[in-house]
Design a protein around this motif. Sequence first.
Motif, short mmCIF file in Angstrom:
data_model
loop_
_atom_site.label_atom_id
_atom_site.label_comp_id
_atom_site.label_asym_id
_atom_site.label_seq_id
_atom_site.Cartn_x
_atom_site.Cartn_y
_atom_site.Cartn_z
N ARG A 1 -24.47 -16.29 -2.17
CA ARG A 1 -23.92 -17.30 -3.12
C ARG A 1 -22.42 -17.08 -3.13
O ARG A 1 -21.47 -17.76 -3.44
CB ARG A 1 -24.38 -17.05 -4.68
N ASP A 2 -21.88 -15.92 -2.43
CA ASP A 2 -20.46 -15.60 -2.55
C ASP A 2 -19.82 -15.45 -1.17
O ASP A 2 -18.71 -15.62 -1.21
CB ASP A 2 -20.18 -13.93 -3.10
N LEU A 3 -20.77 -14.89 -0.27
CA LEU A 3 -19.99 -14.79 1.03
C LEU A 3 -20.60 -15.26 2.35
O LEU A 3 -21.80 -15.54 2.11
CB LEU A 3 -19.93 -13.07 1.28
N ILE A 4 -20.09 -15.59 3.26
CA ILE A 4 -20.59 -15.86 4.63
C ILE A 4 -19.93 -14.84 5.79
O ILE A 4 -18.78 -14.76 5.86
CB ILE A 4 -20.24 -17.24 4.98
N VAL A 5 -20.82 -14.30 6.53
CA VAL A 5 -20.41 -13.44 7.66
C VAL A 5 -21.07 -14.24 8.91
O VAL A 5 -21.93 -14.75 8.95
CB VAL A 5 -21.10 -11.90 7.49
N ALA B 1 -18.92 -30.53 -2.61
CA ALA B 1 -18.01 -30.09 -3.36
C ALA B 1 -17.65 -28.40 -3.00
O ALA B 1 -16.78 -28.01 -3.36
CB ALA B 1 -18.23 -30.06 -4.77
N ALA B 2 -18.27 -27.90 -2.25
CA ALA B 2 -18.28 -26.76 -1.57
C ALA B 2 -17.19 -26.35 -0.82
O ALA B 2 -16.71 -27.33 -0.01
CB ALA B 2 -19.68 -26.21 -0.99
N LYS B 3 -16.56 -24.97 -0.93
CA LYS B 3 -15.27 -24.86 -0.18
C LYS B 3 -15.85 -23.25 0.48
O LYS B 3 -16.38 -22.66 0.14
CB LYS B 3 -14.14 -24.64 -1.00
N ILE B 4 -14.69 -23.00 1.26
CA ILE B 4 -14.94 -21.45 1.99
C ILE B 4 -13.63 -21.12 1.96
O ILE B 4 -12.63 -22.01 2.05
CB ILE B 4 -15.80 -21.33 3.17
N PHE B 5 -13.24 -19.79 2.06
CA PHE B 5 -12.11 -19.13 1.81
C PHE B 5 -11.87 -18.20 3.12
O PHE B 5 -12.66 -17.33 3.21
CB PHE B 5 -11.47 -18.79 0.47
N ILE B 6 -10.65 -17.94 3.69
CA ILE B 6 -10.52 -17.12 4.83
C ILE B 6 -10.29 -15.80 4.03
O ILE B 6 -9.30 -15.67 3.51
CB ILE B 6 -9.37 -17.54 5.58
N VAL B 7 -10.97 -14.68 4.33
CA VAL B 7 -10.64 -13.46 3.86
C VAL B 7 -9.98 -12.74 4.88
O VAL B 7 -8.89 -11.97 4.45
CB VAL B 7 -11.94 -12.49 3.72
N GLU C 1 -12.32 -18.93 -4.31
CA GLU C 1 -10.86 -18.32 -4.13
C GLU C 1 -10.87 -16.95 -4.87
O GLU C 1 -10.24 -16.07 -4.47
CB GLU C 1 -9.92 -19.26 -5.13
N GLY C 2 -11.65 -16.71 -6.17
CA GLY C 2 -11.59 -15.51 -6.85
C GLY C 2 -12.19 -14.36 -5.87
O GLY C 2 -11.66 -13.14 -6.01
N ILE C 3 -13.50 -14.68 -5.40
CA ILE C 3 -14.11 -13.64 -4.39
C ILE C 3 -12.83 -13.10 -3.47
O ILE C 3 -12.73 -12.11 -2.98
CB ILE C 3 -15.42 -14.16 -3.79
N ARG C 4 -12.32 -14.07 -2.76
CA ARG C 4 -11.37 -13.95 -1.66
C ARG C 4 -10.21 -13.03 -2.39
O ARG C 4 -9.98 -11.95 -1.34
CB ARG C 4 -10.76 -15.15 -1.05
N PHE D 1 -18.62 -3.54 4.14
CA PHE D 1 -17.93 -3.37 2.99
C PHE D 1 -18.72 -3.44 1.68
O PHE D 1 -20.16 -3.25 1.66
CB PHE D 1 -17.23 -4.77 2.76
N ILE D 2 -18.14 -3.23 0.54
CA ILE D 2 -18.90 -3.01 -0.63
C ILE D 2 -18.92 -4.55 -1.13
O ILE D 2 -17.93 -5.07 -1.50
CB ILE D 2 -18.20 -2.23 -1.86
N HIS D 3 -20.08 -5.20 -1.67
CA HIS D 3 -20.07 -6.59 -1.93
C HIS D 3 -19.35 -6.73 -3.29
O HIS D 3 -19.40 -5.73 -4.28
CB HIS D 3 -21.55 -6.74 -2.36
N PRO D 4 -18.33 -7.56 -3.43
CA PRO D 4 -17.09 -7.69 -4.44
C PRO D 4 -18.10 -7.96 -5.82
O PRO D 4 -17.62 -7.78 -7.07
CB PRO D 4 -16.58 -9.11 -4.00
#
Length: 294
Positions: free
Chosen positions: A85-89, A123-129, A146-149, A268-271
Amino acid sequence: MKDREELVLVVKGETELLKYLVDSVPAKRRNTIKAVLRDRQVSVDGKVVTQFDHPLHPGQQIRVRWEKIPFNRLYHGIRIVFEDRDLIVIDKPAALLTVATETEKRRTAYSILSDYVKERDPAAKIFIVHRIDRETSGLLLFAKNEGIRDRIQETWMSTITERTYVAVVEGQVEPAAGTVTSWLTESAAFKVYSSRKPDQGKRAVTHYRTIKGNRDYSLLSLSLETGRKHQIRVHLQDIGHPVVGDKKYGAISNPIKRLALHAQVLAFIHPVDNVPCRFESAVPPSFLRLFAVK
């Protein structure tokens, strides 16, 4: 339970994965659970597992995504390695930009993934980490909000626990392992230069070790303490062994018609969940062919 839901479980005792899932989700048929394992829809502590008898230990976190990732909707060679729900690798192919430039706005990893998430939710978005070079292949992390990024970027040094690359370089590297430290600056022409003087740029540290080699090439594993632009490419030029195919930084050979640099490991440690996640991408076959016995 809706098939679009993601199930999160915490293991209470020693057991095996398939047995645990069958016992924990009696509403699902055994064959359905086997299918989600086969299709890489189950992760243990952030790492995808397909093995039915994978051993489980108390405290481990299991994620089951019931909806199969629609790989046929992903084009340009992008492979989804992990999604929650938070990330895509993703595993990015070489020659694909991470994000748009003035001359290329649509054929990017960002635009492809943006289209992908909007097919399920407009409505979904993704953000570059973070980014990797266009010519580099391998693992790349995106956030779904955006918050997770921001959280990952602000805690980058503590959140990202491992970043390992593999590269084929020209020549036989001696010594076979070592560390390169320098200070990097970027010119107006977008080329990065290396200096031994601390007041001339940003500090960059790269550790390397030789995996295998022959008369012409060496296959290196490289880990980063810092993540500067073109850091690996410049540091390998510094030691006299530029990355194969990297004309910009001194290479004279290009036997596989691409830059021989691949982002192999990302951990990584999941945020949100605070669990360790580690992903690994196979060394590109074209790299290994350079070391095949003739």
